[in-house]
Scaffold this active site. Structure first.
Site, mmCIF file in Angstrom:
data_model
loop_
_atom_site.group_PDB
_atom_site.id
_atom_site.type_symbol
_atom_site.label_atom_id
_atom_site.label_comp_id
_atom_site.label_asym_id
_atom_site.label_seq_id
_atom_site.Cartn_x
_atom_site.Cartn_y
_atom_site.Cartn_z
ATOM 1 N N LYS A 83 0.838 -1.200 0.000
ATOM 2 C CA LYS A 83 0.000 0.000 0.000
ATOM 3 C C LYS A 83 0.874 1.251 0.000
ATOM 4 O O LYS A 83 1.851 1.338 0.746
ATOM 5 C CB LYS A 83 -0.895 -0.023 1.238
ATOM 6 C CG LYS A 83 -1.826 1.163 1.384
ATOM 7 C CD LYS A 83 -2.674 1.003 2.629
ATOM 8 C CE LYS A 83 -3.633 2.167 2.816
ATOM 9 N NZ LYS A 83 -4.501 1.975 4.010
ATOM 10 N N SER A 158 -9.252 2.359 2.840
ATOM 11 C CA SER A 158 -8.285 3.092 2.041
ATOM 12 C C SER A 158 -7.264 2.183 1.344
ATOM 13 O O SER A 158 -6.511 2.642 0.490
ATOM 14 C CB SER A 158 -7.539 4.102 2.930
ATOM 15 O OG SER A 158 -6.786 3.455 3.930
ATOM 16 N N SER A 182 -9.900 0.073 6.871
ATOM 17 C CA SER A 182 -9.206 0.195 5.588
ATOM 18 C C SER A 182 -8.625 -1.094 5.037
ATOM 19 O O SER A 182 -8.256 -1.150 3.862
ATOM 20 C CB SER A 182 -8.099 1.248 5.697
ATOM 21 O OG SER A 182 -8.649 2.538 5.786
#
Length: 478
Positions: A83, A158, A182
């Site tokens: 990420k 996210s 997330s």
């Protein structure tokens, strides 16, 4: 085996083939690179690519499987998508923001450090909304990420890019961070598996490691792979004083659930739940019951005050306050949703925010605690909508669920409640598909620090469900 089948191998399957010299890490990576080049233009889940560097590492991994002495490392040759909010030494981390578009990190976060040391090959970075602020995955820095199962919708956030990359077969393993859901939000929207450990189980980098709502963890296509990653990530780290010293032995194979007591709540007594999500959740609950588990519907007595008070914590901590700090000097580079958060936070009092959030968490546990004391796990939906549209505005004043007005950021997710109750481990697993074609998911919530029971329940459920992405019917049509 086709190249697409290679791309969707689980980590455990790939490792078995590596060891038997029936598959090379180079072959796996080459197939995933080709698929990335074919698929990513439509999905847009990748920020940076390290393909040439990764191929060199894959050649070394291939050689490691041929050595008679020493042997390969636990994750030798497996691809890992990281990420774009987690630090990787020598690489840029943009946090989905134009402010950090040229930021190069001088060290890796503990989770990334450990996965790399175990032999995982980082071949790409994945998209995230600016500062990880939203459950929708779009930013000025990287544009809009789409859901692989229906591009009109988003992949969740996210860690949306990681969820989409897994669902597309672009990587074998991926990483995520979870401060309001997330990891679990994109796991649900993309039909993958995600684990939010208890806070401190997995060490993290500062300042996130000091935030009680924050957790970093594995994102995969199988429960077994999540356990494989988790066993490497967990444990104390000298740079994280919140990291836990005790270790947890996770089950590796599905066992019996006979006699296991499961509590269920489809709506937490206050959440509007989409009919497709409700139907698939009830179907999943029946599968647990068919496995011999004792299933009981429970009342938690929670109200919408939970959502309002969750926001107080986000407003008070670095997660939200950074928008205020950066607005002063770089507001012209920020997304609308980040600027709106800054405006909202500037109207609040930081000390009051913290205490309101703490008080709400204590109230919530007065009902959840006794439920978990009487049951082994709680099962509930992950999201109360399958997904929001790809361009979803988290500040949309007209956003509705089931025709009822809801908060655009937290009114469609059922995850932040367990960031507030941060010591409960939570596994997100698929529950089916909505009429839109978008996956839906459930959460398996454990007693505080009882990771093993969550994995036990998830492994049994996965086996009974037949796994995910195992054939063309379960994969996105891209």
């Amino acid at each position: 085996m086709t190249d697409d089948d290679l791309c969707y191998l689980t980590a455990k399957e790939a490792l078995k083939l590596f060891r038997a010299r029936k598959l090379s890490p180079v072959e796996l990576l080459t197939a995933q690179i080709a698929r990335s080049e074919a698929v990513n233009p439509a999905i847009n889940c990748i920020t940076d690519r390290y393909f040439e560097e990764a191929l060199e590492q894959a050649k070394l991994a291939e050689a490691a499987y041929g050595k008679r002495n020493g042997g390969p490392r636990p994750l030798e040759g497996l691809t890992l998508a990281v990420k774009d909010a987690q630090r990787v030494k020598g690489k840029r981390t943009t946090h989905g923001s134009l402010i950090f578009i040229d930021n190069i990190d001088d060290h890796s976060d503990p989770m990334i450090e450990r996965l790399s040391a175990a032999g995982a090959i980082i071949h790409m970075r994945t998209t995230t909304p600016e500062f990880c602020l939203s459950g929708a995955c779009h930013s000025r820095a990287w544009g809009t990420t789409h859901n692989p199962f229906n591009i009109d919708f988003g992949p969740g956030g996210s860690s949306g890019g990681s969820g989409a990359a897994l669902a597309c077969g672009l990587t074998t393993l991926a990483t995520g961070t979870d401060i309001g859901g997330s990891i679990r939000i994109p796991s649900s929207a993309c039909g993958t598996v995600g684990f939010k450990p208890p806070h401190g189980r997995n060490p993290d980098g500062a300042p996130n490691c000091f935030d009680r709502y924050n957790h970093c963890g594995p994102m995969t296509r199988s429960v077994g792979d999540a356990g494989l990653m988790q066993g490497i990530i967990a444990g104390p780290h000298p740079l994280d004083h919140d990291s836990l010293r005790d270790t947890v032995e996770l089950p590796e194979r599905a066992g019996s659930l006979r006699g296991v007591k499961i509590a269920t709540s489809v709506d937490f007594d206050y959440v509007q739940v989409d009919p497709d999500v409700r139907r698939n959740t009830l179907k999943a609950i029946e599968l647990f019951r068919s496995l011999g588990a004792e299933v009981t519907e429970v009342k938690l007595g929670w109200t919408s005050d939970v959502d309002a008070n969750a926001l107080h914590w986000y407003n008070a901590m670095d997660f939200g306050r950074q928008t205020v700090w950066w607005k002063k000097t770089h507001g012209h580079l920020m997304t609308d949703y980040a600027l709106k958060m800054a405006d909202a936070i500037e109207k609040t009092t930081q000390i009051d925010d913290v205490h309101k959030a703490w008080a709400q968490s204590h109230r919530m546990y007065q009902t959840l605690g006794p439920v978990l004391a009487a049951h082994h796990v709680l099962i509930c939906p992950t999201l109360n909508l399958p997904a929001v549209h790809a361009d979803h505005d988290p500040w949309d004043p007209d956003f509705k669920v089931n025709g009822v007005k809801a908060d655009g950021e937290y009114g469609w997710v059922m995850t932040h409640q367990f960031n507030m109750l941060h010591n409960c481990p939570v596994m997100a697993v698929p529950s089916g598909f909505a009429q839109s074609g978008v996956p839906t998911g459930i959460q398996i919530v454990g007693r505080t620090f009882d990771d093993a029971t969550v994995f036990k329940a998830a492994l049994a459920y996965e086996k009974a469900a037949g796994g995910w992405f195992t054939g063309k019917k379960g994969r996105p049509r891209l």
